[in-house]
Design a protein around this motif. Structure first.
Motif, PDB file in Angstrom:
ATOM      1  N   SER A   6      15.542  19.748 -10.516  1.00 10.27           N
ATOM      2  CA  SER A   6      14.477  18.836 -10.939  1.00 10.27           C
ATOM      3  C   SER A   6      13.125  19.483 -10.668  1.00 10.27           C
ATOM      4  CB  SER A   6      14.589  17.492 -10.231  1.00 10.27           C
ATOM      5  OG  SER A   6      14.472  17.679  -8.855  1.00 10.27           O
ATOM      6  N   ARG A   7      12.087  18.887 -11.257  1.00 12.13           N
ATOM      7  CA  ARG A   7      10.741  19.419 -11.016  1.00 12.13           C
ATOM      8  C   ARG A   7      10.269  18.919  -9.673  1.00 12.13           C
ATOM      9  NH1 ARG A   7       6.491  19.180 -15.819  1.00 12.13           N
ATOM     10  NH2 ARG A   7       5.368  18.187 -14.116  1.00 12.13           N
ATOM     11  N   LEU A   8       9.569  19.791  -8.957  1.00 10.79           N
ATOM     12  CA  LEU A   8       9.126  19.456  -7.609  1.00 10.79           C
ATOM     13  C   LEU A   8       8.271  18.188  -7.591  1.00 10.79           C
ATOM     14  CD1 LEU A   8       8.926  20.225  -4.629  1.00 10.79           C
ATOM     15  CD2 LEU A   8       6.954  21.651  -5.194  1.00 10.79           C
ATOM     16  N   ASP A   9       7.338  18.059  -8.546  1.00 10.99           N
ATOM     17  CA  ASP A   9       6.434  16.885  -8.504  1.00 10.99           C
ATOM     18  C   ASP A   9       7.218  15.590  -8.714  1.00 10.99           C
ATOM     19  OD1 ASP A   9       6.899  17.473 -11.185  1.00 10.99           O
ATOM     20  OD2 ASP A   9       4.896  16.859 -11.844  1.00 10.99           O
ATOM     21  N   SER A  19       2.239   8.407  -6.677  1.00 10.44           N
ATOM     22  CA  SER A  19       1.980   8.808  -8.063  1.00 10.44           C
ATOM     23  C   SER A  19       1.965  10.336  -8.154  1.00 10.44           C
ATOM     24  CB  SER A  19       0.630   8.262  -8.513  1.00 10.44           C
ATOM     25  OG  SER A  19      -0.379   8.934  -7.782  1.00 10.44           O
ATOM     26  N   ARG A  20       2.122  10.824  -9.394  1.00  4.95           N
ATOM     27  CA  ARG A  20       2.082  12.277  -9.599  1.00  4.95           C
ATOM     28  C   ARG A  20       0.712  12.838  -9.201  1.00  4.95           C
ATOM     29  NH1 ARG A  20       5.538  13.878 -14.067  1.00  4.95           N
ATOM     30  NH2 ARG A  20       7.429  12.704 -13.787  1.00  4.95           N
ATOM     31  N   ARG A  21      -0.351  12.000  -9.378  1.00  4.43           N
ATOM     32  CA  ARG A  21      -1.698  12.459  -8.999  1.00  4.43           C
ATOM     33  C   ARG A  21      -1.752  12.752  -7.504  1.00  4.43           C
ATOM     34  NH1 ARG A  21      -6.216   8.689  -9.814  1.00  4.43           N
ATOM     35  NH2 ARG A  21      -7.881  10.001  -9.043  1.00  4.43           N
ATOM     36  N   ASP A  22      -1.137  11.836  -6.726  1.00  3.68           N
ATOM     37  CA  ASP A  22      -1.116  12.041  -5.268  1.00  3.68           C
ATOM     38  C   ASP A  22      -0.259  13.251  -4.891  1.00  3.68           C
ATOM     39  OD1 ASP A  22      -2.812   9.970  -4.902  1.00  3.68           O
ATOM     40  OD2 ASP A  22      -1.248   8.479  -4.446  1.00  3.68           O
ATOM     41  N   VAL A  23       0.786  13.485  -5.694  1.00  3.40           N
ATOM     42  CA  VAL A  23       1.613  14.663  -5.429  1.00  3.40           C
ATOM     43  C   VAL A  23       0.775  15.927  -5.588  1.00  3.40           C
ATOM     44  CG1 VAL A  23       3.584  16.013  -6.211  1.00  3.40           C
ATOM     45  CG2 VAL A  23       3.750  13.520  -6.153  1.00  3.40           C
ATOM     46  N   ARG A  24      -0.036  15.971  -6.672  1.00  5.97           N
ATOM     47  CA  ARG A  24      -0.897  17.146  -6.897  1.00  5.97           C
ATOM     48  C   ARG A  24      -1.793  17.399  -5.697  1.00  5.97           C
ATOM     49  NH1 ARG A  24      -1.655  18.484 -12.650  1.00  5.97           N
ATOM     50  NH2 ARG A  24      -0.383  16.951 -13.711  1.00  5.97           N
ATOM     51  N   LEU A  25      -2.319  16.310  -5.155  1.00  4.52           N
ATOM     52  CA  LEU A  25      -3.215  16.406  -3.998  1.00  4.52           C
ATOM     53  C   LEU A  25      -2.467  17.002  -2.790  1.00  4.52           C
ATOM     54  CD1 LEU A  25      -6.167  15.543  -3.649  1.00  4.52           C
ATOM     55  CD2 LEU A  25      -5.335  13.451  -2.543  1.00  4.52           C
ATOM     56  N   MET A  26      -1.257  16.468  -2.582  1.00  5.81           N
ATOM     57  CA  MET A  26      -0.445  16.978  -1.454  1.00  5.81           C
ATOM     58  C   MET A  26      -0.205  18.476  -1.587  1.00  5.81           C
ATOM     59  SD  MET A  26       2.697  14.419  -0.984  1.00  5.81           S
ATOM     60  CE  MET A  26       3.076  14.164   0.691  1.00  5.81           C
TER      61      MET A  26
END
Ligand code: URA
Length: 236
Positions: A6-9, A19-26
């Motif tokens: 699967s994709r990490l995000d 959310s995916r946005r918060d994942v980007r931040l992490m």
């Protein structure tokens, strides 16, 4: 267990319920390690065996496991059964619930049974195109003759499935015993092949899969983990 890519995000969003946005931040803040390396790429593909650490906490530490069991007669090759003891009941590993069987044996067949949680490895062993041999010692009610050798090598037509069995190697060991090597695993295949000669199978024992022989130190009903060398070199 499937190797589950699967994709990490997606994995983090689901696991942490964010959310995916918060994942980007992490990821941008370097809070995620994949197999010990800081992950930055949202598109990174992970598998169910990737080690994932988020904020110092291990959230996935799946390790592959490979087990060899000396299956006794009377134990069913299944993970659950209402009536009989299963091969899983014989195991004593904390991870045993994750395991699946690599090529079942009938209730009254004994010998080498492999279990793993690595479906890529098990698929590679069970797909006929990979021609991994399964070796059996067969004891018969009636005497063998040389006719069996050609009949097994030529293949037999099974009407029910509309297939012809792949060439199988039969070696006569003694009047009532043969060694048979198959590269596939059809339903009751060996019993049905000897059935063509009206010769009932009295005992059936699997002695090897590919290059891996049943460990003769392993008493009936016991199991052990495979070595790294055995895992990587099992193919013929
Ligand atoms: N062939 C059979 O008939 N039974 C087994 O368990 C394996 C191969």
């Amino acid at each position: 267990m499937s190797l589950g890519k699967s994709r990490l995000d997606r994995f983090i969003a689901m696991h942490c319920q964010i959310s995916r946005r918060d994942v980007r931040l992490m990821l941008a803040q370097g809070q995620v390690l994949v197999d010990g390396v800081i992950a930055r790429d949202i598109d990174e593909i992970i598998t169910s065996f990737s080690n994932i650490v988020i904020d110092g906490q291990i959230v996935q530490a799946n390790t592959p496991h490979y087990i060899m069991l000396h299956k006794p007669i009377g134990v069913v090759s299944a993970t659950k059964d209402e009536q009989h003891k299963t091969v899983i009941d014989l195991l004593d590993y904390t991870f045993k619930a994750q395991l699946h069987i690599v090529g079942r044996l009938d209730l009254n067949t004994s010998g080498l049974l492999l279990l793993t949680n690595d479906s890529r490895w098990s698929e590679q062993l069970t797909q006929p195109m990979n021609k991994v041999t399964k070796r059996y010692v067969v004891t018969l009610e009636n005497k063998l003759t040389d006719d069996y050798i050609d009949a097994f090598a030529n293949g037999m037509y099974f009407e029910y499935e509309d297939i012809t069995t792949k060439p199988a190697k039969l070696t006569i060991i003694s009047e009532y015993q043969a060694e048979v090597e198959l590269i596939e695993g059809r339903y009751h295949q060996i019993k049905r092949m000897f059935g063509r000669f009206r010769n009932p199978v009295m005992a059936l024992h699997r002695s090897a899969i590919g290059k891996l022989q049943l460990d003769n130190e392993l008493a009936v009903g016991l199991s052990r983990q495979l070595t790294d060398n055995e895992v990587s070199n099992i193919n013929n």
